[in-house]
Structures are given as structure tokens and as C-alpha cells.
Design a protein around this motif. Structure first.
Motif, short mmCIF file in Angstrom:
data_model
loop_
_atom_site.label_atom_id
_atom_site.label_comp_id
_atom_site.label_asym_id
_atom_site.label_seq_id
_atom_site.Cartn_x
_atom_site.Cartn_y
_atom_site.Cartn_z
N ASP A 336 0.87 -1.01 0.32
CA ASP A 336 0.14 -0.64 -0.38
C ASP A 336 0.77 1.12 0.04
O ASP A 336 0.89 1.60 1.50
N VAL A 337 1.17 1.48 -1.17
CA VAL A 337 1.98 3.15 -1.48
C VAL A 337 1.22 4.24 -2.04
O VAL A 337 -0.06 3.59 -3.07
N PHE A 396 8.28 -0.06 -1.71
CA PHE A 396 8.69 2.24 -0.67
C PHE A 396 9.95 3.17 -0.88
O PHE A 396 9.03 3.82 -1.37
N GLU A 397 10.72 2.50 -0.96
CA GLU A 397 12.15 3.30 -2.12
C GLU A 397 11.42 3.86 -2.84
O GLU A 397 11.80 5.40 -3.70
N ALA A 398 11.05 3.20 -4.42
CA ALA A 398 10.49 3.74 -5.48
C ALA A 398 9.69 4.85 -5.01
O ALA A 398 9.23 5.85 -5.33
N ALA A 399 8.42 4.87 -4.07
CA ALA A 399 7.31 5.53 -3.91
C ALA A 399 8.07 6.61 -3.17
O ALA A 399 7.96 7.82 -4.05
N LEU A 400 8.79 6.89 -2.52
CA LEU A 400 9.59 7.74 -1.00
C LEU A 400 10.19 8.59 -2.51
O LEU A 400 9.66 9.82 -2.62
N ALA A 401 10.83 7.82 -3.62
CA ALA A 401 11.22 8.60 -4.86
C ALA A 401 10.83 9.45 -5.74
O ALA A 401 10.86 10.76 -6.25
N GLY A 403 8.20 10.74 -4.45
CA GLY A 403 7.00 12.31 -3.60
C GLY A 403 6.07 10.99 -3.18
O GLY A 403 5.27 12.02 -2.68
N GLY A 404 5.80 9.99 -3.23
CA GLY A 404 4.83 9.68 -1.95
C GLY A 404 5.21 9.20 -0.65
O GLY A 404 5.78 9.61 -0.37
N THR A 405 4.45 8.60 -0.38
CA THR A 405 3.95 7.32 1.19
C THR A 405 4.71 6.36 1.26
O THR A 405 3.89 5.30 0.22
N LEU A 406 4.95 6.17 2.15
CA LEU A 406 4.41 3.78 2.27
C LEU A 406 3.36 3.99 3.41
O LEU A 406 2.97 2.20 2.24
N THR A 407 2.83 4.30 3.19
CA THR A 407 0.75 3.90 3.29
C THR A 407 0.07 4.99 2.76
O THR A 407 0.17 5.98 3.38
N GLY A 408 -0.74 4.62 2.36
CA GLY A 408 -1.94 5.54 1.91
C GLY A 408 -2.83 5.06 2.64
O GLY A 408 -4.06 6.19 3.20
N GLU A 409 -3.40 3.69 2.97
CA GLU A 409 -4.27 3.36 4.17
C GLU A 409 -4.21 2.52 5.11
O GLU A 409 -5.08 2.24 5.55
N HIS A 410 -3.71 1.32 4.54
CA HIS A 410 -3.52 0.10 6.06
C HIS A 410 -2.94 0.70 6.54
O HIS A 410 -3.02 -0.44 7.87
N GLY A 411 -2.07 1.06 6.83
CA GLY A 411 -1.26 1.86 8.22
C GLY A 411 0.51 0.53 8.40
O GLY A 411 0.51 0.63 7.02
N ILE A 412 0.57 1.27 9.20
CA ILE A 412 2.33 0.13 9.23
C ILE A 412 2.14 -0.85 10.10
O ILE A 412 3.18 -1.60 9.60
N GLY A 413 1.31 -1.13 11.46
CA GLY A 413 1.68 -2.05 11.73
C GLY A 413 2.85 -2.62 12.36
O GLY A 413 3.69 -1.86 12.24
#
Length: 451
Positions: A336-337, A396-401, A403-413
Motif C-alpha cells: 500500500d503506497v 517503498f523506496e520507489a514510492a518515496l523517490a 514524492g510518495g508515502t509508505l502507506t495510503g490507508e493500510h497503516g504501518i502495523g
């Protein structure tokens, strides 16, 4: 530990279970993870008093408590292990009040999202959060993870649909947070802080929800097919850039579509077909749909449109079948990114490259209206293979690169703890840990999750 079970049973009676089958279920969720050991006991709370009693015993005895709803989470946020008490709110299912004049509902946390909306529908109202798990996930769980879903690009995520919360803190104190009015800015917004906190700050025992009218008039649904998911993503970004605001805009890549159609027993599409699903509602639904059709055609898509609500729901059912289609193939790590909507095509290309590099078929769907992607990595066995973890880390690294985020709705857990500082930085993680300590000074609420 037996003394703690005795204390719980003396206060809560048959609400306490130590049956092996019950304990085993609490070791996992829908994330594909599983704890090494079973928890100490499960308390199935029926009232707020039950929750308070459980927390008071746990606080005095310094025993960890894992709040849990239906167990449909996708990040490991409600899994329990050795020595922990599972505090389930699934039996707290009452709709306390529906106020049609103020468009407000007061509910207990265990009610299912789908059951609540079935009760609201005859009144012409709905609670907007619309996760794919709405038929099996609880409102309390939706709030704990700040769930989104198909409708959130236009109607918002859970945080925007909650006015107030009743929360039991680590020491058993009951706090009533928020308000019943649409506007309210008195003091710090502790309600918003609780939403998405994954049971680490308190146990949700009641919610005052903001309802919205079911849009009247036409609902137009478009199903479009493209030669590649990158072309479909470019079309969805162009729809957003044109300032159209569909209620639903979903992307399904080639691998995901083939798996869904096979699972549903439907005819396969041409090899390479990727799917874009668009639904518009309200007074301008048909005009917006025709504008979207023109954009889709300009990007090489082949599309059809219906204004029949039943046919439209049947088209949405294909997208909602993603999770069961993946589960039919094996154990699934559902990621979930989220990225800026203009970078969706880039993220799909990155996912394809990561899958090819690791020799993994990654089937992906996305809430294109808000840039939220769900790559699905299927494997066999109880343990997530190292190659899957490696691919997930690169996702995850690709999403952050981008300008994104690790999770949009599932959470970190537990699933994404190791990457948290990559997005937030050490200083912000430390600040969040201090906030956690202010609510839970003994560290007993859902330890090992998020932070």
C-alpha cells in the motif's frame, strides 16, 4: 499469567476465552503475517465497562493489550503474541443513534461498515469510507487504520467522516473526544490523532460519524481497456488534470485483471489488457463521464459506458474481487503506497521493473483518483520469503523517490516498521514516540506496532 486470566474471569466471566482455536485466530490478519506464539487470552467486550475493566487489570499488572476488530487488517496491526491480552470489540455492534436532521450517526466500534450502510440506505444517507473489505471490516477498524477505499478521492478517507470518538485509555479512563457539530476547533484535535493510530493510543469504544446524502440522479460508469497499465495510468492522470472529479477511478494492471477474470469465471481479455474503471455521480455525472470518455479515447483506450446502476455495480464488483482472486493463488503480501497522481504511470513502471528484477509477478491495482497503489506479491508457505521482502523494500523506496508515502490507508502495523524512519526521519519518529508515551506511559497498548 494464570493469575491474570483468573483476574479477567473474575471480573468479566465468559467474555474471556483461552480456547486454542480462538487464540490461534488472533495470531494473524490478512497481511500474510503470523506471530510465533499464541496470546494469553481473548476478551470479547460487550460494553464500555468491559473494555475499561480489561484495561484497568492490564494497567495494574503491566500486561500488553492488543485491540482487535474483525482481523481484516493488512499490516499486522492487530496480531497478538505470547503474554498479550486480545481485546476484541466485535460484539459491540449497536447503532446507538441516527440523526437524519444533522446527518450524524453514533455507533459502537464492532458494527461492520456494510451493515451500517445497509441501515442508512433507506434513509438516503451513507457513511462515505468504502474500503474493499467493507462487507467484513468493522467501523472501529476502519477508524483505527484511517481506511480509504474506492470512493475516497471524492468523498474523503475515514478521518474526514468522523466527528467524535469515545476512547478508553491505557489506565482504563474513558475520554470523549471531538464534537457533534460539523465544525469545532476547541483545543488540540485529539480525535484526528486517534484516527489511524492503530490501537497504540487507546481503544475506540464509540464513534460519532458524519453522514452524507446518497447522490441523487444519474450514476455513470465507464469500463476502459488499454494495451498497458502505463497508458491507463496516463489517462487517469489526464482525467484528474482536466479537473474532473469522479466518485470512483480505479486502475487494474494486466496481471491483476487476468487473475480476477479467471477467479470470477469471466472471459479473458486480450493479452496485455489493463483496465481503468471510472464512475461519476451527481447532477453533472453524464457530462463528466463524456469528458472522461474523450480523454480515454485520446490516450488509446477502448471504453464503454452505462448509466444503469445495477450494471455499474457489476463493473465495480470486478475491482472488488481483487483480494479473493489473489488469495486463491496463494499467500499474499498486499502492499500500500501512494504517489502524486501525476506520477502513477512512473510508479507502475517501477513496479514492473522491480518484479522483473526479482523474478516475481506483482499484480497491482490502484485508487487512481488519489494515487494510492496496492501491489500484490503472492508466495507459498507461512513465512514471507526474503526475495519478497527485498522487492517490497524497493517498492517503498520507489514510492518515496517519486514524492510518495509508505502507506495510503493500510497503516504501518508490523509490516512497515523497518521503513518508517525512511519517510519520517529519526526526529519525527522520536516525537511520535513521545506522543505515544503521553497516552500510554507503561507501553501496554499494542506494543511492537507502528513505532
Amino acid at each position: 499469567m494464570s493469575d491474570i486470566v483468573a483476574l479477567l474471569r473474575a471480573r468479566l466471566g465468559d467474555a474471556v476465552s483461552i480456547e486454542p482455536r480462538d487464540l490461534d485466530l488472533a495470531r494473524s490478519d490478512k497481511s500474510g503475517q503470523r506471530t510465533a506464539h499464541a496470546p494469553l487470552a481473548i476478551v470479547s467486550a460487550r460494553t464500555v465497562d468491559d473494555v475499561q475493566a480489561t484495561m484497568r487489570i492490564a494497567y495494574e499488572q503491566r500486561v500488553a493489550v492488543v485491540p482487535r476488530g474483525a482481523g481484516t487488517g493488512l499490516s499486522g496491526g492487530a496480531m497478538a503474541s505470547r503474554g498479550e491480552i486480545v481485546l476484541s470489540t466485535t460484539e459491540m455492534t449497536r447503532i446507538v443513534e441516527i440523526d437524519e436532521a444533522d446527518q450524524v450517526a453514533v455507533v459502537e466500534p464492532g458494527i461492520l461498515n456494510g451493515d451500517l450502510n445497509r441501515a442508512l440506505e433507506p434513509l438516503g444517507l451513507r457513511w462515505a469510507p468504502d474500503p474493499a473489505s467493507r462487507a467484513i471490516s468493522t467501523v472501529g477498524g476502519n477508524i483505527a487504520t484511517n481506511a480509504g477505499g474506492l470512493l475516497c478521492a471524492k468523498y474523503g478517507v475515514t478521518r474526514e467522516a468522523v466527528l467524535g470518538l469515545d476512547v478508553v485509555l491505557a489506565d482504563g479512563a474513558l475520554m470523549r473526544l471531538g464534537h457533534r457539530t460539523i465544525k469545532g476547533v476547541t483545543g488540540l484535535d485529539l480525535t484526528a490523532l486517534m484516527i489511524g493510530s492503530e490501537g497504540t493510543l487507546g481503544v475506540i469504544v464509540g464513534a460519532t460519524l458524519k453522514l452524507t446524502p446518497i447522490p441523487p440522479g444519474t450514476v455513470a460508469t465507464i469500463g476502459a481497456y488499454f494495451s498497458s497499465i502505463e497508458h491507463a495510468a496516463a489517462a487517469s492522470a489526464a482525467i484528474t488534470a482536466a479537473r474532473l472529479r469522479p466518485a470512483v477511478m480505479e486502475l487494474v494492471d494486466e496481471l491483476a485483471l487476468a487473475s480476477i477474470l479467471q477467479h470470477l469465471g469471466l472471459a479473458a481479455r486480450a493479452p496485455g489488457s489493463a483496465h481503468l474503471l471510472v464512475q461519476t455521480d451527481g447532477d453533472a455525472a453524464e457530462d463528466e463521464a463524456r469528458a472522461a470518455l474523450a480523454i480515454i479515447a485520446a490516450h488509446g483506450g477502448a471504453a464503454s459506458m452505462t448509466t444503469d446502476r445495477v450494471d455499474g455495480e457489476a463493473m465495480l464488483a470486478v475491482r472488488r474481487a481483487m483480494h479473493p482472486a489473489m488469495e486463491a493463488l496463494g499467500t499474499v503480501l498486499i502492499e500500500d503506497v501512494a504517489v502524486p497522481r501525476s506520477r502513477l504511470a512512473d510508479m507502475f513502471a517501477a513496479i514492473r521493473a522491480i518484479g522483473e528484477r526479482h523474478g516475481i509477478a506483482i499484480a497491482t491495482v490502484a485508487h487512481a483518483g488519489d494515487g494510492n497503489l496496492h501491489p500484490n506479491l503472492v508466495y507459498t508457505g507461512d513465512e514471507v520469503p526474503d526475495v519478497v521482502w527485498a522487492a517490497a523494500g524497493e517498492l517503498f523506496e520507489a514510492a518515496l523517490a517519486l514524492g510518495g508515502t509508505l502507506t495510503g490507508e493500510h497503516g504501518i502495523g508490523t509490516l512497515k516498521r523497518r521503513w518508517l524512519a525512511d519517510e519520517l526521519g529519526d526526529d519525527q519518529v522520536a516525537l511520535q514516540q513521545r506522543v505515544k508515551a503521553a497516552f500510554d506511559p507503561r507501553g501496554i497498548l499494542n506494543p511492537g506496532k507502528v513505532f
